[in-house]
Design a protein around this motif. Structure first.
Motif, PDB file in Angstrom:
ATOM      1  N   TRP A   1      29.523 -33.532  43.205  1.00  0.00           N
ATOM      2  CA  TRP A   1      28.534 -32.791  43.984  1.00  0.00           C
ATOM      3  C   TRP A   1      28.376 -33.368  45.396  1.00  0.00           C
ATOM      4  O   TRP A   1      28.363 -32.639  46.377  1.00  0.00           O
ATOM      5  N   VAL A   2      28.262 -34.680  45.478  1.00  0.00           N
ATOM      6  CA  VAL A   2      28.129 -35.309  46.794  1.00  0.00           C
ATOM      7  C   VAL A   2      29.374 -35.020  47.638  1.00  0.00           C
ATOM      8  O   VAL A   2      29.289 -34.751  48.838  1.00  0.00           O
ATOM      9  N   GLN A   3      30.523 -35.033  47.000  1.00  0.00           N
ATOM     10  CA  GLN A   3      31.773 -34.766  47.709  1.00  0.00           C
ATOM     11  C   GLN A   3      31.828 -33.326  48.212  1.00  0.00           C
ATOM     12  O   GLN A   3      32.046 -33.066  49.406  1.00  0.00           O
ATOM     13  N   VAL A   4      31.599 -32.357  47.309  1.00  0.00           N
ATOM     14  CA  VAL A   4      31.782 -30.943  47.648  1.00  0.00           C
ATOM     15  C   VAL A   4      30.670 -30.440  48.563  1.00  0.00           C
ATOM     16  O   VAL A   4      30.920 -29.725  49.540  1.00  0.00           O
ATOM     17  N   ALA A   5      29.424 -30.784  48.243  1.00  0.00           N
ATOM     18  CA  ALA A   5      28.294 -30.241  48.985  1.00  0.00           C
ATOM     19  C   ALA A   5      28.081 -30.922  50.330  1.00  0.00           C
ATOM     20  O   ALA A   5      27.529 -30.314  51.250  1.00  0.00           O
ATOM     21  N   TYR A   6      28.526 -32.173  50.464  1.00  0.00           N
ATOM     22  CA  TYR A   6      28.194 -32.933  51.669  1.00  0.00           C
ATOM     23  C   TYR A   6      29.414 -33.533  52.365  1.00  0.00           C
ATOM     24  O   TYR A   6      29.710 -33.194  53.505  1.00  0.00           O
ATOM     25  N   LEU A   7      30.106 -34.433  51.694  1.00  0.00           N
ATOM     26  CA  LEU A   7      31.116 -35.233  52.392  1.00  0.00           C
ATOM     27  C   LEU A   7      32.328 -34.414  52.817  1.00  0.00           C
ATOM     28  O   LEU A   7      32.993 -34.754  53.806  1.00  0.00           O
ATOM     29  N   ASP A   8      32.642 -33.331  52.088  1.00  0.00           N
ATOM     30  CA  ASP A   8      33.734 -32.445  52.485  1.00  0.00           C
ATOM     31  C   ASP A   8      33.266 -31.348  53.435  1.00  0.00           C
ATOM     32  O   ASP A   8      34.085 -30.603  53.971  1.00  0.00           O
ATOM     33  N   TYR A   9      31.967 -31.241  53.634  1.00  0.00           N
ATOM     34  CA  TYR A   9      31.366 -30.167  54.445  1.00  0.00           C
ATOM     35  C   TYR A   9      31.605 -30.485  55.916  1.00  0.00           C
ATOM     36  O   TYR A   9      31.212 -31.545  56.401  1.00  0.00           O
ATOM     37  N   ARG A  10      32.241 -29.573  56.640  1.00  0.00           N
ATOM     38  CA  ARG A  10      32.717 -29.917  57.986  1.00  0.00           C
ATOM     39  C   ARG A  10      31.894 -29.306  59.120  1.00  0.00           C
ATOM     40  O   ARG A  10      32.157 -29.596  60.295  1.00  0.00           O
ATOM     41  N   LEU A  11      30.906 -28.477  58.811  1.00  0.00           N
ATOM     42  CA  LEU A  11      29.993 -28.034  59.859  1.00  0.00           C
ATOM     43  C   LEU A  11      29.116 -29.209  60.277  1.00  0.00           C
ATOM     44  O   LEU A  11      28.998 -30.197  59.538  1.00  0.00           O
ATOM     45  N   PRO A  12      28.460 -29.148  61.430  1.00  0.00           N
ATOM     46  CA  PRO A  12      27.560 -30.239  61.824  1.00  0.00           C
ATOM     47  C   PRO A  12      26.478 -30.462  60.768  1.00  0.00           C
ATOM     48  O   PRO A  12      26.013 -29.502  60.140  1.00  0.00           O
ATOM     49  N   VAL A  13      26.080 -31.713  60.578  1.00  0.00           N
ATOM     50  CA  VAL A  13      24.970 -31.968  59.651  1.00  0.00           C
ATOM     51  C   VAL A  13      23.670 -31.406  60.233  1.00  0.00           C
ATOM     52  O   VAL A  13      22.761 -31.025  59.490  1.00  0.00           O
TER      53      VAL A  13
ATOM     54  N   VAL B   1      18.096 -44.447  50.220  1.00  0.00           N
ATOM     55  CA  VAL B   1      17.675 -43.869  51.501  1.00  0.00           C
ATOM     56  C   VAL B   1      17.502 -44.886  52.624  1.00  0.00           C
ATOM     57  O   VAL B   1      17.563 -44.525  53.801  1.00  0.00           O
ATOM     58  N   LEU B   2      17.274 -46.155  52.287  1.00  0.00           N
ATOM     59  CA  LEU B   2      17.112 -47.174  53.325  1.00  0.00           C
ATOM     60  C   LEU B   2      18.400 -47.978  53.485  1.00  0.00           C
ATOM     61  O   LEU B   2      19.116 -48.224  52.511  1.00  0.00           O
ATOM     62  N   SER B   3      18.672 -48.399  54.711  1.00  0.00           N
ATOM     63  CA  SER B   3      19.862 -49.211  55.038  1.00  0.00           C
ATOM     64  C   SER B   3      21.158 -48.496  54.682  1.00  0.00           C
ATOM     65  O   SER B   3      22.143 -49.121  54.291  1.00  0.00           O
ATOM     66  N   SER B   4      21.171 -47.179  54.816  1.00  0.00           N
ATOM     67  CA  SER B   4      22.386 -46.425  54.516  1.00  0.00           C
ATOM     68  C   SER B   4      22.714 -45.478  55.659  1.00  0.00           C
ATOM     69  O   SER B   4      21.870 -45.181  56.508  1.00  0.00           O
ATOM     70  N   CYS B   5      23.948 -44.992  55.670  1.00  0.00           N
ATOM     71  CA  CYS B   5      24.389 -44.143  56.776  1.00  0.00           C
ATOM     72  C   CYS B   5      25.639 -43.378  56.361  1.00  0.00           C
ATOM     73  O   CYS B   5      26.432 -43.856  55.535  1.00  0.00           O
ATOM     74  N   ARG B   6      25.789 -42.203  56.909  1.00  0.00           N
ATOM     75  CA  ARG B   6      27.014 -41.421  56.723  1.00  0.00           C
ATOM     76  C   ARG B   6      28.033 -41.855  57.761  1.00  0.00           C
ATOM     77  O   ARG B   6      27.683 -42.091  58.926  1.00  0.00           O
ATOM     78  N   ILE B   7      29.283 -41.966  57.358  1.00  0.00           N
ATOM     79  CA  ILE B   7      30.368 -42.372  58.258  1.00  0.00           C
ATOM     80  C   ILE B   7      31.319 -41.194  58.412  1.00  0.00           C
ATOM     81  O   ILE B   7      31.841 -40.687  57.411  1.00  0.00           O
ATOM     82  N   PRO B   8      31.560 -40.723  59.642  1.00  0.00           N
ATOM     83  CA  PRO B   8      32.453 -39.572  59.813  1.00  0.00           C
ATOM     84  C   PRO B   8      33.898 -39.926  59.486  1.00  0.00           C
ATOM     85  O   PRO B   8      34.366 -41.030  59.786  1.00  0.00           O
ATOM     86  N   GLY B   9      34.589 -39.003  58.855  1.00  0.00           N
ATOM     87  CA  GLY B   9      36.007 -39.181  58.554  1.00  0.00           C
ATOM     88  C   GLY B   9      36.814 -38.038  59.139  1.00  0.00           C
ATOM     89  O   GLY B   9      36.252 -37.058  59.634  1.00  0.00           O
ATOM     90  N   LEU B  10      38.125 -38.143  59.081  1.00  0.00           N
ATOM     91  CA  LEU B  10      38.973 -37.107  59.659  1.00  0.00           C
ATOM     92  C   LEU B  10      39.006 -35.849  58.797  1.00  0.00           C
ATOM     93  O   LEU B  10      39.139 -34.745  59.304  1.00  0.00           O
ATOM     94  N   LYS B  11      38.892 -36.011  57.478  1.00  0.00           N
ATOM     95  CA  LYS B  11      38.865 -34.851  56.591  1.00  0.00           C
ATOM     96  C   LYS B  11      37.693 -34.900  55.622  1.00  0.00           C
ATOM     97  O   LYS B  11      37.246 -33.864  55.129  1.00  0.00           O
ATOM     98  N   ARG B  12      37.216 -36.088  55.334  1.00  0.00           N
ATOM     99  CA  ARG B  12      36.082 -36.263  54.431  1.00  0.00           C
ATOM    100  C   ARG B  12      35.266 -37.443  54.915  1.00  0.00           C
ATOM    101  O   ARG B  12      35.815 -38.481  55.292  1.00  0.00           O
TER     102      ARG B  12
END
Length: 628
Positions: free
Chosen positions: A105-117, A179-190
């Motif tokens: 779910w995290v992969q499909v709904a978020y990390l693979d999602y390529r529109l702006p957050v 939720v604390l001390s975490s961050c999303r890291i942009p990737g080239l495809k995921r």
């Protein structure tokens, strides 16, 4: 790809409230012990899901499409067919994982999602207007807010955070630890998510952004005690004094790009060591605090505040005064506008709201004494960026794209003041179901048909549970909305249809939170087919499946003790995003749509919802059968 909304404590159980425990002594392993005691997410029976899938399609597809889908479903679930094979594989996966769904779910709904957050994925949260309107008041409130977050963080660090319950069932608390001390890291495809909270040397600093300039602020003393409100006030004052003019090359705007563009730009950005160190400091920080400049005063203050929380208003305002990859950003305007924005991948809305409820309560009782003089060793450190000509070009492109998106989004926050949870409860109806049926009536009045409707259901009764879909458009709701404005239908019959629609919604809600809804099960079967690299079964390429996932209404109830409301963008180009917080005697709504779509209008829909709620109450009041 469909963005997920926020899960909701369901209407038929008592709401859970966090109470700070008396003891904050660390109890090692308490969190893990609790997690291991939770049941794992079940895999629903295949035949049950197939039957419920067809029922869910009835109000949103035509008869010809439904018959075609029935044929495909029969083929899918026949003995020895694709469905049975994939079901066995899914059951095996469930036996060997803590949660067969969560990683997918995290992969499909978020990390693979390529529109702006921004707008498309990350929700905003709007707090009531605060009683300050200058820089001093802004800094003072910010200092109290930081202290309140650190107070909540102590419960997370000490594993003394009270376990929440849904009825008598304990809930998974994992999202609080993400939720604390975490961050999303942009990737080239995921993309990926990094969390530093539970590492051997967890971060001791937050990131403060003012005038698009970034600062590291250590929030703990050498003895590990959190800084006092007085100390924090002094540090924030120093930051604001030393950053009085906007950065001409605001690197933060890059986080508003679509994920593929940002992924490429990010790789170039961090090739420079200074840039890499600065980005790392932001990513590792406990959270981000955005100190915004004053905004132009408008009549619709809460709607304009929602815009600030969701995307910042564009590059000319505060969209660059952010780091949108950061899981949690608190936003405080100089004019008393306050709220938050959060990157959705690690958590849903309720843990964020629980944290913010705690923080708001803390700020109300927190006092400040004399601000201390800062020593040189305590001065916050500015983060520096070396911006190349190529990076300047990327920043300009990001500004242009963000401004276009900001202009496209229509956001309307309304307070429905006529009643809240009290009226549906008077008639022994679930308040959430009552509101959802009103949304169906409003949509039908505007478009003369029903649409696929998403409402978030929490799966937190299960280990690492996230969400499933409550499909609010049902055959029962469709019969009600068709009959409501029909003058030849008697009021008693309309009330019966309303009661059936409310019961149908409550039934689906119960089913969803018990792990027996259809959407995540179908997703799991499809994911296995994709991983096998076999041909995807025809039910997943069917027109009805596309219609079922085209959520013109993407909705979420996110209740809170604070009189606030969450907001998010539509998940399809011709849809609405609707988030609501039902209080006892009023309801806060945030409705969004895209201006480029001629079919939708957020303000019109919000007013139509208002009319639907009032008309439903009038129906109940005027019909003897409905009176208790």
């Amino acid at each position: 790809m469909v963005k997920v909304g926020m899960p909701k404590p369901c209407s038929f159980v008592k709401p859970c409230h966090l109470v700070k425990p008396v003891s904050v002594t660390r109890i090692s392993g308490r969190y893990l012990t609790h997690q291991r005691g939770l049941p794992t997410l079940p895999v629903p029976p295949l035949q049950q899901t197939c039957e419920r899938y067809l029922s869910a399609l009835e109000p949103i597809v035509n008869e010809e499409e439904l018959q075609q889908t029935k044929t495909l479903v029969d083929e899918f679930q026949k003995s020895g067919g694709d469905g049975e094979r994939l079901q066995r594989a899914l059951e095996k996966r469930a036996e060997n994982t803590d949660n067969w769904l969560s990683e997918w779910w995290v992969q499909v709904a978020y990390l693979d999602y390529r529109l702006p957050v921004v707008v498309h994925s990350s929700p905003g949260l709007v707090l009531p207007q605060m009683n300050f309107s200058d820089k001093h008041g802004q800094i003072l409130f910010a200092a109290k807010l930081i202290a309140g977050v650190l107070d909540f963080k102590s419960m997370i660090d000490n594993e003394t955070l009270p376990v929440e319950y849904m009825g008598e069932k304990p809930l998974c608390m994992n999202q609080y630890y993400q939720v604390l001390s975490s961050c999303r890291i942009p990737g080239l495809k995921r993309d990926s998510i990094v969390n530093h909270a539970r590492r051997s040397s967890p971060p001791k600093h937050i990131t403060v952004i003012h005038n698009c300039q970034f600062f590291v602020l250590d929030v703990y003393n050498n003895d590990e005690s959190p800084l006092t409100v007085e100390q924090l006030f002094g540090h924030l004052k120093h930051i604001c004094t030393s950053s009085q003019h906007p950065d001409p090359d605001p690197v933060g705007i890059l986080t508003t790009l679509d994920r593929d563009s940002w992924g490429k730009t990010y790789q170039n950005l961090i090739k420079d060591k200074t840039n890499s160190d600065s980005v790392s400091a932001i990513q590792r920080s406990i959270f981000t605090l955005c100190l915004d400049g004053a905004m132009p005063r408008v009549a619709e203050d809460r709607s304009s505040a929602a815009v600030q929380m969701l995307h910042g208003g564009g590059s000319q305002w505060n969209s660059a005064n952010r780091w949108f990859d950061k899981t949690l950003q608190f936003i405080i305007g100089e004019d008393g506008t306050c709220g938050a924005n959060y990157e959705h991948a690690p958590a849903e809305g309720p843990p964020i709201v629980a944290l913010i409820d705690h923080v708001v309560e803390y700020t109300r009782r927190s006092e400040i004494g004399q601000a201390p003089v800062l020593t040189s060793s305590a001065v916050p450190q500015k983060l520096h960026f070396n911006v190349s000509p190529e990076m300047k070009k990327d920043i300009d492109e990001a500004k242009h794209a963000m401004n276009k998106l900001a202009q496209d989004l229509e956001m309307k926050v309304v307070v429905f003041e006529h009643f809240g949870k009290n009226i549906p409860k008077t008639y022994r109806m679930s308040p959430d179901a009552f509101i959802q049926v009103a949304l169906q009536l409003a949509f039908y009045r505007m478009y003369q048909h029903s649409c696929a409707t998403y409402e978030s259901a929490s799966l937190r009764m299960f280990r690492l549970g996230r969400t499933d879909t409550i499909r609010s458009a049902s055959s029962a709701s469709f019969k009600f909305v068709k009959a409501f404005d029909n003058a030849s239908t008697q009021n008693t019959e309309k009330v019966e249809l309303l009661e059936k629609a409310v019961r149908a919604h409550k039934w689906y809600t119960n089913m969803a939170i018990s792990g027996q809804a259809i959407d995540r099960h179908l997703l799991g079967l499809k994911m296995l087919a994709l991983e096998e690299r076999s041909s995807v079964p025809a039910i997943f390429t069917d027109k009805s499946y596309s219609k079922a996932l085209h959520y013109r209404l993407s909705t979420s109830q996110v209740p809170s003790k604070t009189d606030c409301v969450m907001c998010f963008g539509p998940v399809v180009s011709n849809g609405y995003g609707v988030c609501y917080n039902p209080m006892e005697d009023h309801i806060n709504f945030a409705v969004s749509s895209f201006n480029t779509c001629n079919e939708t209008n957020a303000e019109t829909f919000a007013q139509t919802v208002r009319g639907a709620l009032l008309d439903m109450r009038t129906l109940l009041e005027q019909t003897p059968k409905a009176k208790l």
